[in-house]
Enzyme design. Structure first.
Site, PDB file in Angstrom:
ATOM      1  N   HIS A   1      -6.329  42.575 -11.876  1.00  0.00           N
ATOM      2  CA  HIS A   1      -6.636  41.315 -11.498  1.00  0.00           C
ATOM      3  C   HIS A   1      -7.179  40.672 -12.548  1.00  0.00           C
ATOM      4  O   HIS A   1      -7.361  41.180 -13.729  1.00  0.00           O
ATOM      5  CB  HIS A   1      -7.875  41.346 -10.414  1.00  0.00           C
ATOM      6  CG  HIS A   1      -9.027  41.891 -10.816  1.00  0.00           C
ATOM      7  ND1 HIS A   1     -10.164  41.218 -10.970  1.00  0.00           N
ATOM      8  CD2 HIS A   1      -9.573  43.233 -10.614  1.00  0.00           C
ATOM      9  CE1 HIS A   1     -11.183  42.144 -11.549  1.00  0.00           C
ATOM     10  NE2 HIS A   1     -10.604  43.355 -11.032  1.00  0.00           N
TER      11      HIS A   1
ATOM     12  N   CYS B   1     -11.436  49.005 -10.507  1.00  0.00           N
ATOM     13  CA  CYS B   1     -10.103  48.087 -10.488  1.00  0.00           C
ATOM     14  C   CYS B   1      -9.928  47.931 -12.131  1.00  0.00           C
ATOM     15  O   CYS B   1     -10.860  47.771 -12.963  1.00  0.00           O
ATOM     16  CB  CYS B   1     -10.329  47.149  -9.920  1.00  0.00           C
ATOM     17  SG  CYS B   1      -9.907  47.150  -8.008  1.00  0.00           S
TER      18      CYS B   1
END
Length: 531
Positions: A423, A442
């Site tokens: 992301h 992440c």
């Protein structure tokens, strides 16, 4: 039944007992000592017992006409050390000596079974790895490409054994380059390594003994041609830059503290990284995809690979080096991207990080919405945060789409049980750090828009226009990838560059150290002492 057979029946292995029971009484004396010993030797291994029973206990390695097949196997096993495998598990030298020393049918039978077991162990180790990764580290969650025993044994009996054994090792070019690096490192160690560690840090433009020590170290490591210079000149500075690039450092040609520390890592330690990298390549002995995404956590990068060539690269931030936040290793398929994403705060972050703040100040983290189990926004003023614990807190937290959203303006999804994805992020400054382990697990991308354009170029003549039109809407929307793209989250501290030059990175999570220790416990010998 003759008395001597009846008196020993309880002590017989099942395989031999079944063999005798299946034969007419008059045929029992015809059972050869070889067949009896094979049955006994194979009895404790169901795979081998079944294999030899189907063959009526006939040999495939030790028969007079098996010389070629035997030589092919022993030749392959003799090269096991090149791969960094546990040689003693299938020691070609010991098998060859046992063959020469065999005098009886029993000797030959026991060797027969040993060779078949060696074939199976070698095939599995070379094709899929020596270790079970999850047993070494629970965050390495790979499904290994296991061979079937029946397939291996079938080829040993009737197939092209030489071609099969030659096909077992990973076909990725990196594997062969790592073997070359391993052999070269072992030779360097045998010659005495790279010399004495550097004890001082001369600066560009300086002269003297400290520069000579740096020069000699660079020559020994292969970053500088032979030179008699005592000056920290442009040539030495460029060599330092080459070293820095190969070790993930700021490539300014200055021998700073981190560069000196990496330069002083001895070849024995680098060899450990190479041995672990060979094992990791065996775990990844799969079809990786003509187009795939390669996220090497130790390198803090995400790359798009097309037909074996890198077509895009961006810096990345990975999980912090703390329990429950280290980015796991696994492979999956990217299916879509979400533009203008909202952030559903993970339960662990909500209860461990935000709930204590909300107890002190109900208006803390005001950029996040409090939502109930049905996704409805709840007025903070109506909640008594003090009466809840991490175990019974009934609410979730969500951040609406915005420039300040924790996920930035786009996230890339390959749905998985660990809720890991790639992301954007508003925290751009972190990408300038040398070590970039700051997330909750992440992977954050330094150039997420360009990454999106590169992915969408495979399905749109105007990938920029497509992405920007969705972005400008301000609404949370998904863009499906017409062709799913394999994603490989990996962790290589040793890997070859585009021209085959070796690169090394720090073992930020300590995973390689654990794998190396497990390899040693499994019988892999360090320092090129495997022959």
């Amino acid at each position: 039944m003759p008395r001597f057979l009846r008196s020993r029946r309880k002590a017989m292995p099942c395989a031999l007992a079944l063999m005798l029971a299946a034969s007419p009484l008059s045929a029992q004396p015809q059972i050869s000592p070889f067949a009896q010993t094979v049955a006994i030797a194979a009895a404790k291994d169901d795979t081998l017992a079944g294999f030899y029973a189907k063959r009526n206990y006939q040999p495939i390695w030790t028969a007079p006409d098996s010389a070629e097949r035997r030589a092919i196997l022993l030749g392959a096993l003799s090269r096991a050390a090149d791969h960094g495998l546990p040689v003693q598990r299938y020691d070609a030298r010991a098998l060859a000596e046992a063959l020469r020393a065999a005098r009886t049918e029993g000797d030959r039978a026991r060797l027969e079974v040993r060779m078949t077991r060696a074939l199976l162990d070698y095939a599995h180790d070379l094709h899929s790895g020596v270790l079970e990764p999850r047993k070494v580290d629970s965050t390495i969650v790979r499904t290994l490409p296991r061979l079937e025993d029946a397939q291996v044994l079938g080829i040993a009996e009737h197939g092209d054994l030489a071609a099969f054994l030659g096909s077992l090792a990973p076909g990725a070019p990196a594997y062969a380059q790592l073997i070359k690096a391993k052999i070269g490192m072992e030779r360097q160690i045998a010659r005495g390594g790279w010399g004495s560690p550097l004890t001082s840090r001369p600066k560009p433009g300086s002269s003297g003994d400290a520069v000579v020590a740096l020069r000699d170290r660079l020559v020994a490591m292969g970053y500088l041609s032979l030179s008699a210079s005592r000056d920290y000149d442009a040539e030495i500075q460029q060599a330092v830059q080459r070293f820095q690039l190969a070790h993930g450092l700021n490539a300014d040609g200055i021998l700073d503290e981190s560069t000196q520390a990496e330069m002083n890592v001895p070849p024995e330690e680098r060899l450990k990284s190479v041995l672990v990298a060979l094992e990791r390549e065996r775990w990844l002995n799969i079809e990786r995809g003509r187009r795939h995404i390669w996220v090497n956590q130790t390198d803090f990068t995400a790359r798009i690979i097309d037909d074996g060539k890198e077509t895009f690269v961006t810096r990345a931030v990975i999980g912090k080096n703390v329990p429950d936040q280290r980015t796991p290793e696994f492979s999956d398929e990217m299916e879509y991207m979400v533009v203008n994403p909202s952030w559903s705060v993970p339960r662990s972050i909500t209860t461990k990080e935000y709930l204590p703040l909300l107890k002190k100040n109900p208006n803390a983290a005001g950029h996040l919405k409090i939502v109930d189990s049905r996704g409805r926004v709840v007025d903070r003023g109506s909640i008594n945060f003090g009466k809840y614990t991490a175990a019974n807190f009934p609410f979730a937290m969500r951040q609406p789409p915005s420039d300040g959203n924790a996920l930035g303006l786009v996230k890339f999804m390959f749905p998985n049980q660990w809720n890991i994805y790639l992301h954007d992020t508003p925290s751009k400054s972190l990408f300038q750090r040398e070590v970039r382990a700051f997330s909750h697990g992440c992977v954050r991308l330094g150039q997420p828009f360009d990454f999106a354009y590169a992915l969408l170029a495979a399905q749109s003549d105007d990938p920029v226009g497509l992405f920007q039109s969705v972005l400008k809407s301000g609404r949370e929307q998904s863009i499906k990838l017409e062709q799913h793209v394999p994603v490989h989250l990996v962790y290589f501290t040793a890997f070859p560059g585009p021209k085959g030059e070796m690169n090394y990175r720090r073992d930020i999570y300590g995973r390689d150290a654990a794998i190396y220790n497990a390899l040693i416990s499994a019988g892999v010998a360090p320092g090129g002492q495997q022959g």
